[in-house]
Design an enzyme around this catalytic site. Sequence first.
Site, PDB file in Angstrom:
ATOM      1  N   GLY A  20      45.707  34.307  36.348  1.00 49.38           N
ATOM      2  CA  GLY A  20      44.444  34.488  37.143  1.00 49.38           C
ATOM      3  C   GLY A  20      44.171  36.131  36.867  1.00 49.38           C
ATOM      4  O   GLY A  20      44.716  36.814  36.583  1.00 49.38           O
ATOM      5  N   PHE A  65      44.808  34.843  43.096  1.00 47.88           N
ATOM      6  CA  PHE A  65      45.436  34.627  41.649  1.00 47.88           C
ATOM      7  C   PHE A  65      46.872  35.273  41.573  1.00 47.88           C
ATOM      8  O   PHE A  65      47.419  35.124  40.741  1.00 47.88           O
ATOM      9  CB  PHE A  65      44.449  35.149  40.625  1.00 47.88           C
ATOM     10  CG  PHE A  65      44.685  36.746  40.476  1.00 47.88           C
ATOM     11  CD1 PHE A  65      45.541  37.416  39.925  1.00 47.88           C
ATOM     12  CD2 PHE A  65      43.428  37.398  41.240  1.00 47.88           C
ATOM     13  CE1 PHE A  65      45.570  39.108  39.888  1.00 47.88           C
ATOM     14  CE2 PHE A  65      43.436  38.882  41.178  1.00 47.88           C
ATOM     15  CZ  PHE A  65      44.606  39.724  40.324  1.00 47.88           C
ATOM     16  N   LYS A  66      47.240  35.765  42.648  1.00 40.45           N
ATOM     17  CA  LYS A  66      48.581  36.247  42.644  1.00 40.45           C
ATOM     18  C   LYS A  66      48.845  36.634  44.325  1.00 40.45           C
ATOM     19  O   LYS A  66      48.020  36.602  45.034  1.00 40.45           O
ATOM     20  CB  LYS A  66      48.717  37.632  42.087  1.00 40.45           C
ATOM     21  CG  LYS A  66      47.735  38.862  42.415  1.00 40.45           C
ATOM     22  CD  LYS A  66      48.064  40.271  41.746  1.00 40.45           C
ATOM     23  CE  LYS A  66      49.452  40.679  42.510  1.00 40.45           C
ATOM     24  NZ  LYS A  66      49.731  42.052  41.682  1.00 40.45           N
ATOM     25  N   ASN A  98      47.292  43.990  28.780  1.00 39.04           N
ATOM     26  CA  ASN A  98      46.902  42.923  29.364  1.00 39.04           C
ATOM     27  C   ASN A  98      47.435  41.505  28.524  1.00 39.04           C
ATOM     28  O   ASN A  98      47.904  40.481  28.936  1.00 39.04           O
ATOM     29  CB  ASN A  98      45.719  42.838  30.171  1.00 39.04           C
ATOM     30  CG  ASN A  98      45.409  43.595  31.407  1.00 39.04           C
ATOM     31  OD1 ASN A  98      46.577  43.722  32.224  1.00 39.04           O
ATOM     32  ND2 ASN A  98      44.461  44.189  31.442  1.00 39.04           N
ATOM     33  N   CYS A 123      41.895  40.329  34.671  1.00 43.93           N
ATOM     34  CA  CYS A 123      42.570  41.240  33.769  1.00 43.93           C
ATOM     35  C   CYS A 123      43.373  40.547  32.649  1.00 43.93           C
ATOM     36  O   CYS A 123      42.789  40.217  31.657  1.00 43.93           O
ATOM     37  CB  CYS A 123      43.275  42.570  34.211  1.00 43.93           C
ATOM     38  SG  CYS A 123      42.481  43.801  34.900  1.00 43.93           S
ATOM     39  N   LYS A 133      43.872  48.957  26.532  1.00 41.65           N
ATOM     40  CA  LYS A 133      43.596  48.045  27.661  1.00 41.65           C
ATOM     41  C   LYS A 133      43.845  46.656  27.496  1.00 41.65           C
ATOM     42  O   LYS A 133      44.492  46.208  28.033  1.00 41.65           O
ATOM     43  CB  LYS A 133      42.382  48.674  28.437  1.00 41.65           C
ATOM     44  CG  LYS A 133      41.886  47.537  29.361  1.00 41.65           C
ATOM     45  CD  LYS A 133      42.619  47.648  30.525  1.00 41.65           C
ATOM     46  CE  LYS A 133      42.225  46.851  31.767  1.00 41.65           C
ATOM     47  NZ  LYS A 133      42.861  46.859  32.957  1.00 41.65           N
ATOM     48  N   HIS A 170      71.547  38.695  30.091  1.00 37.39           N
ATOM     49  CA  HIS A 170      71.631  39.434  28.788  1.00 37.39           C
ATOM     50  C   HIS A 170      71.021  40.844  28.924  1.00 37.39           C
ATOM     51  O   HIS A 170      69.849  40.851  29.405  1.00 37.39           O
ATOM     52  CB  HIS A 170      70.922  38.511  27.761  1.00 37.39           C
ATOM     53  CG  HIS A 170      71.302  38.842  26.251  1.00 37.39           C
ATOM     54  ND1 HIS A 170      70.756  40.194  25.754  1.00 37.39           N
ATOM     55  CD2 HIS A 170      71.772  38.440  25.324  1.00 37.39           C
ATOM     56  CE1 HIS A 170      71.219  40.080  24.423  1.00 37.39           C
ATOM     57  NE2 HIS A 170      71.667  39.145  24.234  1.00 37.39           N
ATOM     58  N   ASP A 187      25.919  50.290  43.805  1.00 38.34           N
ATOM     59  CA  ASP A 187      25.876  48.700  43.766  1.00 38.34           C
ATOM     60  C   ASP A 187      24.690  48.078  43.845  1.00 38.34           C
ATOM     61  O   ASP A 187      23.928  48.243  44.771  1.00 38.34           O
ATOM     62  CB  ASP A 187      27.019  48.259  44.658  1.00 38.34           C
ATOM     63  CG  ASP A 187      27.816  46.989  44.420  1.00 38.34           C
ATOM     64  OD1 ASP A 187      28.955  47.060  43.796  1.00 38.34           O
ATOM     65  OD2 ASP A 187      27.083  46.151  44.500  1.00 38.34           O
ATOM     66  N   THR A 234      32.044  51.910  23.631  1.00 36.91           N
ATOM     67  CA  THR A 234      31.756  53.232  23.854  1.00 36.91           C
ATOM     68  C   THR A 234      30.921  53.775  22.717  1.00 36.91           C
ATOM     69  O   THR A 234      29.977  54.397  23.286  1.00 36.91           O
ATOM     70  CB  THR A 234      32.997  54.168  23.923  1.00 36.91           C
ATOM     71  OG1 THR A 234      34.092  53.584  25.101  1.00 36.91           O
ATOM     72  CG2 THR A 234      32.643  55.388  24.405  1.00 36.91           C
TER      73      THR A 234
END
Length: 401
Positions: free
Chosen positions: A253, A317-318, A206, A256, A202, A240, A30, A124
């Site tokens: 948010g 965001f969630k 989303n 993704c 992917k 239904h 990192d 890729t």
Amino acid sequence: MKVCFMGLGYIGLPTAIITAKHGIEVHGVDINQEVVDKTNRGELHIIEPGIEELLQESVKSGLLKASTKPEISDAYFIVVPTPFKGGNHEPDISYVEVSTKAVLPLLKEGDLYVIESTSPVGTTDKMKNLIFTERPELRDKIFIAYCPERVLPGNVIYELVHNDRIIGGINDESTEKAIEFYSLFVKGVLHGTNAKTAELCKLTENSSRDVQIAFANELSVICEKAGINVWELIRLANKHPRVNILQPGCGVGGHCIAVDPYFITAEFPMESQLIAKAREINNYKSFWCAERIENEILKYKIEKGKEPVVAMMGLAFKPDIDDLRESPAKYIATKVMQSYNNDNILIVEPNIRQHKVFKLTDCKEAYSQADIVVWLVAHTLFKDIEKQENKTELDFCGIRK
């Protein structure tokens, strides 16, 4: 076997830990020295249930080490961000490219190179061309594939192991080589395909969620104007047998659902009109929520002759996570604060200790002080707060449904 993970964020670090847990030597990379230092001390720099103990075990066993530079390995995984550049949501794959260039000198015959970062269709192939241009002797001698993550923050460890994965190689041999690696720890089904299909898969997953949420958010705006309880409406409509409407919120948010559709609309603008409109609707919902709050503040000032204390409940965001990336709640809180006296705006986010911009307040303290309570994120902790009839509540996430 030794595996190198380029990126130790919300996906890279848990995947590195799971890999090490299965007896494989892992080298994590990192650019943030603090992330590297914390990882090497066995300290988690993200909030994710059940993972810190696994990190400590992996570090203690010597199977997981971190640094700011890659080392020679047998497999390399690119798990870095893919943000936007410019003002038109154009995908920026420069982090993927920089990471690829960093491992280029280390690649050798028989190595596996996999991109997990969410990427535009064709990324890729671009990295394959970069590798073979710089290292032509490796052509047809290394394995290159794309395998997007499919995990839910807050449940990452379980989903990394149990979810199905889509794996697309630049050729059949690469697909099989990548499947062989993931089968070491994935119990879900590994579905082989080609790289372009895996990349679009992917983005499609989303974007599909974004479109469905946009329908729910659009309904919530309609219901507000019609004087109808949107939560009751959706509950009844879902009786239904072939209807399954999602729950509305204050927007969309995360890195993704709020981001991936733009990877499609940027490359296929004429062909993705529904996807683009869903993005507009979900972005508008956040703006609409901010306007509703500002109107309620103005109404209070006119009726009471003073400015109200407003509690903004939630920034993530969630629910039940510490991740504020692309958060509509954060956008709404910022917009309201820009219009009013900051001392009267109380910001609550129980999943983080401090924030560079917002001064955080305890949730129960904020609720007791507030004249207007705005529910932005349905954190479990909030649901235990007993409603007081003397307060005005704006519920954008279904806390009081």
